[in-house]
Write an enzyme that holds these catalytic residues in place. Structure first.
Site, short mmCIF file in Angstrom:
data_model
loop_
_atom_site.label_atom_id
_atom_site.label_comp_id
_atom_site.label_asym_id
_atom_site.label_seq_id
_atom_site.Cartn_x
_atom_site.Cartn_y
_atom_site.Cartn_z
N CYS A 95 55.98 52.00 61.17
CA CYS A 95 56.27 50.66 61.68
C CYS A 95 54.99 49.91 62.04
O CYS A 95 54.30 49.46 61.14
CB CYS A 95 57.27 50.73 62.83
SG CYS A 95 58.22 49.19 62.94
N HIS A 152 61.48 53.61 60.67
CA HIS A 152 61.17 54.75 61.55
C HIS A 152 61.91 56.00 61.06
O HIS A 152 63.01 56.30 61.54
CB HIS A 152 61.67 54.46 62.97
CG HIS A 152 60.92 53.39 63.69
ND1 HIS A 152 59.77 53.65 64.41
CD2 HIS A 152 61.16 52.07 63.81
CE1 HIS A 152 59.34 52.53 64.95
NE2 HIS A 152 60.15 51.55 64.60
N GLU A 178 61.50 58.94 61.80
CA GLU A 178 61.62 59.97 62.86
C GLU A 178 63.02 60.01 63.48
O GLU A 178 63.44 61.04 64.00
CB GLU A 178 60.55 59.78 63.94
CG GLU A 178 60.64 58.52 64.82
CD GLU A 178 59.90 57.31 64.24
OE1 GLU A 178 59.71 57.25 63.01
OE2 GLU A 178 59.53 56.41 65.02
#
Ligand code: GLN
Length: 538
Positions: A367, A491, A493
């Protein structure tokens, strides 16, 4: 008490119930007045976790998703802000016409409705109440649960209370804090069925007996939750103590559980896997707080499980890129630049990207980290002086990162970014395709700025390539002449799980392991690097 690990205790219990064949979900209650966590400072509250529906929620929901292996929605995070907002809106709409609108019953009814709706269709719903017993903010929620207890059958509801069991100076486990908080709970009409003592070690048998006697529960209902080196080991510990069995028995469903030998051992197998080595990864951010980057730490851990490698994260403060922070960056086998907002620390992040690019160090930009990589390329490869993001410098002559067009008209800060799961198309023959093994991916987003379309051709002229796009939005970048240089506007994650590591993290870790095993011999020396014209601070 917050920060005690009640979320992990609850999520671990949930994991074991799921292993026994039940459908488990969770609701996190945050008694603050914010409608959601989106506007909260990560330094105070840890990271803002993003759900697939775009909900910006407390990081505990990330733990539930990772432990239970489920995808949740914003309805699973109940806040005072949300309940008050809907009660007040209903009042204005005339729904309570003629009535005085009150915390009991209107707010408590709204809380119960939300919990029941989130639990719908599952066997178990874990409801975690944040904060500390006795806080003014949490009172309506505890009252709602008290009402639950009288509305539901006894065997459908269990109250579990997690308390701190500290040690006295002479090494004795103290039960007073537990006794006092249980007393506090009982004064508002709640009697815990299960008590879990968070302590450095297992609770001594005498401690358990004492807690049982003073808190009016059987001794078998008192459990230990000692410190463990890794939160993923908590389910193993909970199983050892038999908390899951006790819950099933008390709820009268033990006979519906899978026999022990048929329960999934996957979690145990994953978290106890042998590791063959350790790699070091620099995380270059501005918040010196692990919780502020929790999902990134977890995603690195998941990639480590998959590649059977321990990952040591070296903290590099992007606002302090000198001394030990600079040394840690040089020591690392790979560099991650995470997301973020605002200009503090961005120069350090750009320097870290440059260091990774010029020295062939594996790089993962997420990001804001992706945006920093675009700016670094524009400035140092294309020579666009003072290129920047419009977020960081409104006057920049080269806004290579600019506000999303649809954001121009938006003034409110809460819940208005480009949020949640969106699909990215992946170009064939690229690193991105190799990583995802697919021509598309769907990942979670949270941003207000993007690559300025006017600069795309120029940005792609010298080795940088946007290999993932969503229409005119640039989603993934990579560098052709680099062993692993990968950035994502999204993102990844937030979708990573212990048994389903995120592809970009796995790809990154593989490059990191390669470099660790065969470090390049022609690495630049400090003096070479310090002599670059623009005097980067690394
Ligand atoms: N601040 C940047 C934006 O709004 C990046 C956001 C992020 O890193 N989550 O686009």
């Amino acid at each position: 008490m917050s920060g005690l690990g009640k979320g992990i205790t609850a999520a671990s219990t949930g994991r074991l119930l799921a292993n026994a064949g039940f459908d488990v979900t969770a609701v996190k209650v945050d008694p603050y007045l914010n409608v959601d966590a989106g506007t909260m400072n990560p330094y105070e509250h840890g990271e803002v976790y993003v759900l697939k529906d775009g909900g910006e929620v407390d990081l505990d929901l990330g733990n539930y998703e990772r432990f239970l292996g489920i995808d949740m929605t914003s309805d699973h995070n109940v806040t005072t802000g949300k309940t008050y907002q809907s009660v007040i809106e209903a009042e204005r709409a005339g729904d309570y016409l003629g009535k005085t609108v009150q915390i009991i019953p209107h707010v408590t009814d709204d809380i119960k409705r939300r919990i029941r709706e989130a639990a719908e269709g599952t066997d178990f719903c874990i409801v975690e109440i944040g904060g500390t017993v006795g806080d003014i903010e949490s009172m309506p929620f505890l009252e709602a649960l008290r009402q639950f207890a009288s509305e539901e059958d006894d065997e459908d509801l269990l109250f579990m209370h997690v308390t701190l069991v500290p040690y006295s100076m002479n090494g004795e486990q103290k039960t007073k804090p537990t006794q006092h908080s249980v007393k506090e709970l009982r004064s508002i009409g709640l009697q815990p069925d299960i008590l879990v003592g968070r302590s450095e070690n297992n609770l001594d048998p005498e401690t358990k007996t004492k807690i049982a006697r003073f808190c009016d529960v059987p001794t078998e209902a008192v459990f230990s939750n000692p410190d463990v080196p890794d939160i993923y080991h908590v389910p193993l510990m909970v199983e050892e103590e038999g908390l899951d069995e006790y819950v099933m028995e008390r709820l009268g469903i033990a006979d519906q559980a899978l026999p022990k030998e048929d329960r999934s051992q996957r979690w145990r197998e994953l978290v106890t896997r042998d590791r063959t080595g350790t790699v070091k990864i620099a995380l270059v951010g501005k918040y010196a707080l692990e919780d502020a980057y929790m999902s990134i730490h977890e995603a690195l851990k998941h990639a480590g499980i998959e590649r059977k490698t321990d990952v040591e994260v070296l903290w590099v403060d992007s606002d302090e890129m000198h001394d030990e922070h600079r040394d840690r960056l040089r020591e690392a086998d790979g560099i991650v630049v995470p997301g973020g907002f605002g200009s503090r620390g961005t120069d350090g992040k750009i320097d870290a990207v440059r260091y990774a690019r010029e020295n062939d160090v594996p790089f993962l930009g997420l990001c804001l980290g992706f945006q920093m990589a675009v700016i670094e390329h524009a400035r140092n490869v294309l020579g666009l002086e003072d290129a920047n993001s419009a977020e960081l410098d409104e006057e920049t002559p080269h806004p290579v990162i600019d506000i999303l067009p649809e954001q121009h008209e938006i003034d409110d800060m809460g819940g208005t970014m480009r949020l949640g799961a969106h699909e990215t198309q992946i170009e064939s023959g690229t690193l991105a395709e190799n990583i995802y093994q697919s021509d598309s991916c769907t990942e979670r987003h949270r941003h207000r700025y993007e690559v300025n379309p006017e600069y795309i051709d120029q940005l792609e002229s010298e080795g940088l390539r946007f290999s993932g796009t969503a229409g005119r939005r640039m989603e993934i970048l990579e560098h052709e002449d680099h062993p692993f240089f990968f950035g994502t506007q999204f993102h990844p994650e937030f979708r990573s799980r212990p048994d389903r590591a995120s592809p970009p993290f796995v790809g990154f870790l593989e490059a990191v392991i390669d470099r660790h095993e065969a470090p390049p011999s022609d690495e630049r020396t400090d003096s070479d690097y310090d002599n670059t014209e623009d005097e980067v601070t690394i």
